[in-house]
Design a protein around this motif. Structure first.
Motif, PDB file in Angstrom:
ATOM      1  N   ASN A  53     -15.120  44.890   9.173  1.00  0.00           N
ATOM      2  CA  ASN A  53     -15.347  43.448   9.090  1.00  0.00           C
ATOM      3  C   ASN A  53     -14.608  42.669  10.174  1.00  0.00           C
ATOM      4  OD1 ASN A  53     -16.783  43.143   6.255  1.00  0.00           O
ATOM      5  ND2 ASN A  53     -15.063  44.542   5.944  1.00  0.00           N
ATOM      6  N   MET A  95     -16.425  39.547  11.596  1.00  0.00           N
ATOM      7  CA  MET A  95     -16.418  38.392  10.701  1.00  0.00           C
ATOM      8  C   MET A  95     -15.016  37.789  10.596  1.00  0.00           C
ATOM      9  SD  MET A  95     -18.045  36.278   8.883  1.00  0.00           S
ATOM     10  CE  MET A  95     -19.652  37.092   8.849  1.00  0.00           C
ATOM     11  N   LEU A 124     -21.913  33.664   4.965  1.00  0.00           N
ATOM     12  CA  LEU A 124     -20.729  34.432   4.586  1.00  0.00           C
ATOM     13  C   LEU A 124     -20.896  35.164   3.263  1.00  0.00           C
ATOM     14  CD1 LEU A 124     -17.950  31.828   5.489  1.00  0.00           C
ATOM     15  CD2 LEU A 124     -18.874  33.658   6.911  1.00  0.00           C
TER      16      LEU A 124
END
Length: 288
Positions: free
Chosen positions: A63, A66, A92
């Motif tokens: 991740n 992100m 998100l």
């Protein structure tokens, strides 16, 4: 302090903002809202953290894109904003679910462990190691609860008694040990031994903090210190019947400023009325 990274490499030390954060109202105590200094709090949380280990975790690796997006967002983002107004048009939702599964489970697990500690009425005692507390937790969750649940299904009784108790406990043992061996195999013998030794250690975070505070205290003992007036030796106060005197100069200095010299005039009038003549030395610091 944190770190700045480039790929998997740590390139610089990152300092959090030195600002005050007020926690949500449900954290309030009898003294009011709970306030935390962001920099001091993060330095405390990350004091013993290894950046390389954190970067190598599956959650961070999978991740990272992100995480960078959230870090460089132009406005603060609330990941669990029901209205999604703070998301700034970003999707998100997948990361929100991943975060809930990978991160939010830890405080829940910690609270469950704390509940187990309370359930077995185990309190901290001098000389009791951290390992004993964790073993109690695992005994309750790994043996006692499964055995009790299995007995409840078979007999309808919530409490195991008599000769049936070992049988139900062995049932729970047979269920737990395969899981234990799989966990050790997945972790590896070296890491398992490291974990075992760490759990067997009596040193806790509070011990490390106490040691650091003690070293700081010892260092402070060698520094020069100003002796306050309250620590200076003095004589005992005597009452008037024992010949004790009141220094009128101190009485005048403490009160004349507010009374515009009234005390000094009263003292002079009293001495004159009694026809008391003071020497020059006595006049500079009259006593009564």
């Amino acid at each position: 302090a944190g770190v700045e990274v480039d790929g998997d490499a740590v390139v610089d030390r990152y300092y959090f903002e030195d600002e005050l954060i007020v926690l949500e109202p449900f954290h309030n105590t009898s003294r009011g809202p709970v306030e935390l200094n962001l920099r001091a709090t993060m330095e405390y949380l990350l004091e013993n953290a290894d950046p390389a280990t954190i970067l190598n975790t599956s959650f961070v690796r999978e991740n990272m894109e992100m995480i960078r997006t959230l870090a460089h967002a132009e406005q603060p983002i609330s990941l669990f904003d029901k209205t999604k107004n703070s998301w700034g048009g970003l999707d998100l939702s997948p990361f929100q679910l991943t975060f809930a599964k990978k991160v939010c489970s830890h405080p829940h697990h910690q609270q469950i462990s704390e509940s187990y500690v309370n359930a077995v009425a185990l309190v901290s005692q001098t000389g009791v190691s951290e390992e004993r507390r964790q073993d109690r937790i695992e005994v309750v969750s790994g043996f006692k609860r499964p055995a009790t649940q299995h007995a409840l299904q078979e007999t309808g009784k919530r409490r195991i008694q008599g000769a049936d108790k070992p049988r139900y406990y062995f049932y729970a043992y047979d269920k737990l040990m395969p899981q234990f061996h799989r966990a050790v195999a997945h972790l590896g013998v070296a890491k398992f031994d490291q974990l075992r030794k760490r759990r067997a250690s009596r040193e806790k975070q509070s011990d490390r903090e106490r040691k650091a505070n003690l070293e700081a205290f010892k260092a402070g003992m060698d520094l020069p210190r100003m002796v306050t007036k309250a620590e200076m030796p003095t004589t005992a106060e005597l009452t008037a019947s024992m010949g004790g005197l009141v220094v009128l100069r101190l009485l005048s200095e403490k009160n004349d400023k507010a009374l515009n010299g009234l005390v000094a005039r009263a003292v002079s009038a009293e001495l004159e009325a009694r026809r008391i003549i003071l020497t020059e030395e006595e006049s500079s610091s009259p006593k009564l």
